[in-house]
Design a protein around this motif. Structure first.
Motif, PDB file in Angstrom:
ATOM      1  N   ALA A  50       0.827  -1.204   0.000  1.00 41.90           N
ATOM      2  CA  ALA A  50       0.000   0.000   0.000  1.00 41.90           C
ATOM      3  C   ALA A  50       0.864   1.258   0.000  1.00 41.90           C
ATOM      4  CB  ALA A  50      -0.930   0.002   1.211  1.00 41.90           C
ATOM      5  N   ALA A  51       1.956   1.261   0.790  1.00 44.42           N
ATOM      6  CA  ALA A  51       2.848   2.418   0.852  1.00 44.42           C
ATOM      7  C   ALA A  51       3.527   2.656  -0.484  1.00 44.42           C
ATOM      8  CB  ALA A  51       3.883   2.222   1.958  1.00 44.42           C
ATOM      9  N   ASN A  52       3.914   1.577  -1.173  1.00 48.45           N
ATOM     10  CA  ASN A  52       4.538   1.715  -2.493  1.00 48.45           C
ATOM     11  C   ASN A  52       3.570   2.341  -3.495  1.00 48.45           C
ATOM     12  OD1 ASN A  52       7.364   0.377  -3.354  1.00 48.45           O
ATOM     13  ND2 ASN A  52       6.632  -0.554  -1.457  1.00 48.45           N
ATOM     14  N   ILE A  53       2.338   1.883  -3.494  1.00 49.41           N
ATOM     15  CA  ILE A  53       1.348   2.420  -4.427  1.00 49.41           C
ATOM     16  C   ILE A  53       1.031   3.871  -4.086  1.00 49.41           C
ATOM     17  CG2 ILE A  53      -1.071   2.235  -5.145  1.00 49.41           C
ATOM     18  CD1 ILE A  53      -0.765  -0.800  -4.941  1.00 49.41           C
ATOM     19  N   ALA A  54       0.899   4.172  -2.788  1.00 52.77           N
ATOM     20  CA  ALA A  54       0.574   5.542  -2.368  1.00 52.77           C
ATOM     21  C   ALA A  54       1.626   6.537  -2.833  1.00 52.77           C
ATOM     22  CB  ALA A  54       0.422   5.592  -0.848  1.00 52.77           C
ATOM     23  N   GLN A  55       2.893   6.116  -2.858  1.00 57.66           N
ATOM     24  CA  GLN A  55       3.988   7.026  -3.208  1.00 57.66           C
ATOM     25  C   GLN A  55       4.457   6.871  -4.658  1.00 57.66           C
ATOM     26  OE1 GLN A  55       6.865   7.468   0.408  1.00 57.66           O
ATOM     27  NE2 GLN A  55       5.976   5.431   0.593  1.00 57.66           N
ATOM     28  N   PHE A  56       3.740   6.080  -5.454  1.00 58.60           N
ATOM     29  CA  PHE A  56       4.202   5.834  -6.821  1.00 58.60           C
ATOM     30  C   PHE A  56       4.019   7.097  -7.656  1.00 58.60           C
ATOM     31  CE2 PHE A  56       4.429   3.754 -10.968  1.00 58.60           C
ATOM     32  CZ  PHE A  56       5.537   2.943 -10.747  1.00 58.60           C
ATOM     33  N   PRO A  57       4.968   7.433  -8.549  1.00 60.26           N
ATOM     34  CA  PRO A  57       4.910   8.703  -9.286  1.00 60.26           C
ATOM     35  C   PRO A  57       3.889   8.756 -10.410  1.00 60.26           C
ATOM     36  CG  PRO A  57       6.853   7.443  -9.946  1.00 60.26           C
ATOM     37  CD  PRO A  57       6.243   6.713  -8.782  1.00 60.26           C
TER      38      PRO A  57
END
Length: 439
Positions: A240-247
């Motif tokens: 979830a954190a990776n998706i939230a911060q994806f550019p």
């Protein structure tokens, strides 16, 4: 020997002991008991077998027991659990189950599950999900992907899915066979979409997309078809954190219409299924295309109207040109006549007095110029007389002499040396002399 024989007489077989244990543990007190536990090592064949465990706050197992759901109850329990929670019973879930304690002389103690409270499991799933949502919120990243601007049109798509998944095939077919003929460019980044390795596999795929992010407009994460029992792998903080911060904006199309996962709370767009993801992309591009078509139609209508009006105006002008030219000439002639009359009036009323004033000014200017010339002439005569009086010849005529030494004027005695030739200038001639050295 007597003691040993006594033991032999009082000993019982293992079967007898197990029958006693079975009689002790099986009864009204151990029938239909509601128990909270966590599932472990769950497997399905005809029946469903698992272990129920309990852990302390440190994660250590403090209790363990084998359990089973017989085939006669399995279908009803599965249907009930899936309807409420959106997923099948699986390993790692906290459950509230109704059990009956059984003991078999060969297989030992077994808890037979005949009912389950899915609300308990759902509450635990929601609690863990809310804990992750709160953590993402506290870290200030939960809305980062959802607030990214969309590129229009969205045509370059990075797809994260299992390569052989039916949902991926449905997505591709729906997207590229759209009735409007809109062109989309897709590239698959394969990932495991179920099981314990799914989260890290998707994170790895996102990392690969990020390396070439400038070539894509969005990322679509899709999984569809089959059962929804493995959706728990998407309830993962790291993913979830990776998706939230994806550019790039991320579109989530996981599971069925009823399925909701943690990823739906952080992605830029959540749709129900892979097919719905394709439809959303098509509709967005179609809306943009329709808007461009409407603008084009509006421009066409406006230009057509302007050209029509211009044609009418030109036709009207063409019909009026002869009369306009004649009228313009008449107006111009009338203006010239008026101007001539006006100028004539000005000549009589304003130019004549001005001419008289100019004539008066002329006389005054001539007199002033003559006075100025006379004054300048008198001043020059005075300067001439002064220069004559101060000239060297006038000085000599008054009885003075001028002394030169070697052609230069001698103003001081120190300018003359013993061997110099002194020339004395008189009004009527010169005399040369040599100085005498003073003794």
């Amino acid at each position: 020997m007597q003691h040993i024989s006594q033991d032999k007489r009082s000993a019982m077989t293992l079967l007898e002991l197990n029958e006693i244990i079975g009689a002790l543990v099986q009864g009204e007190a151990t029938t239909g008991i509601w128990v909270t536990a966590e599932t472990s090592d769950l497997s399905r064949k005809r029946h469903c077998y698992m272990e129920l465990i309990q852990k302390d706050d440190s994660g250590n197992t403090v209790a363990r027991s084998r359990a089973a759901i017989w085939a006669s109850s399995l279908y009803d329990i599965d249907a009930k659990f899936t309807l409420v929670t959106g997923q099948r019973l699986a390993t790692g879930m906290k459950v509230l189950v109704r059990v009956t304690v059984t003991f078999h002389p060969v297989y030992g103690l077994l808890l037979v599950i005949d009912d389950i409270n899915p609300e308990f499991t759902l509450g635990d799933v929601l609690r863990r999900r809310q804990e992750i949502i709160d953590r993402l919120t506290d870290e200030g990243i939960i809305d980062m992907n959802r607030t990214l601007p969309w590129c229009d049109p969205v045509q370059r798509i990075a797809v994260i899915s299992a390569e052989t998944a039916a949902g991926y095939g449905d997505f591709e077919n729906q997207l590229h066979a759209n009735p409007s003929g809109i062109v989309f460019y897709t590239r698959l980044f394969p990932a495991t979409m179920q099981g314990p390795t799914a989260a890290q596999s998707i994170i790895a795929a996102l990392s690969e997309v990020q390396k070439c992010a400038e070539f894509f407009d969005t990322v679509v994460i899709i999984r569809g078809g089959g059962s929804s029992d493995d959706l728990s792998c998407f309830e993962n903080y790291d993913l979830a954190a990776n998706i939230a911060q994806f550019p790039l904006p991320v579109i989530i199309g996981i599971g069925h219409e009823r399925d909701i996962t943690l990823l739906d709370y952080v992605a830029a767009m959540r749709v129900k299924t892979p097919t719905a993801a394709a439809e959303w992309l098509i509709n967005r591009a179609q809306n943009l295309l329709t808007e461009l078509q409407n603008i084009g139609n509006s421009i066409y209508v406006t230009v057509t109207s302007l050209l029509t009006n211009a044609d009418r105006y030109l036709a009207a002008c063409e019909g009026q040109l002869p009369s306009i030219a004649t009228s313009a000439l008449d107006n111009a002639k009338h203006k010239v006549d008026n101007a001539a009359l006006f100028l004539s009036n000005i000549s009589n009323t304003r130019i004549a007095p001005e001419l008289q004033r100019l004539d008066s000014f002329r006389k005054e200017v001539v007199a002033a110029a003559e006075n100025a010339v006379e004054m300048r002439k008198s001043a020059l005569d005075a300067y001439e007389n002064l220069m004559t009086a101060l000239s060297p010849q006038s000085v000599l005529l008054r009885g003075y002499t001028i002394t030169t030494v070697n052609g230069k004027y001698a103003r001081h005695a120190s300018d003359v040396s013993e061997n110099d030739v002194i020339t004395t200038h008189f009004a009527d001639g010169t005399v040369n002399s040599k100085p005498i050295k003073n003794k």
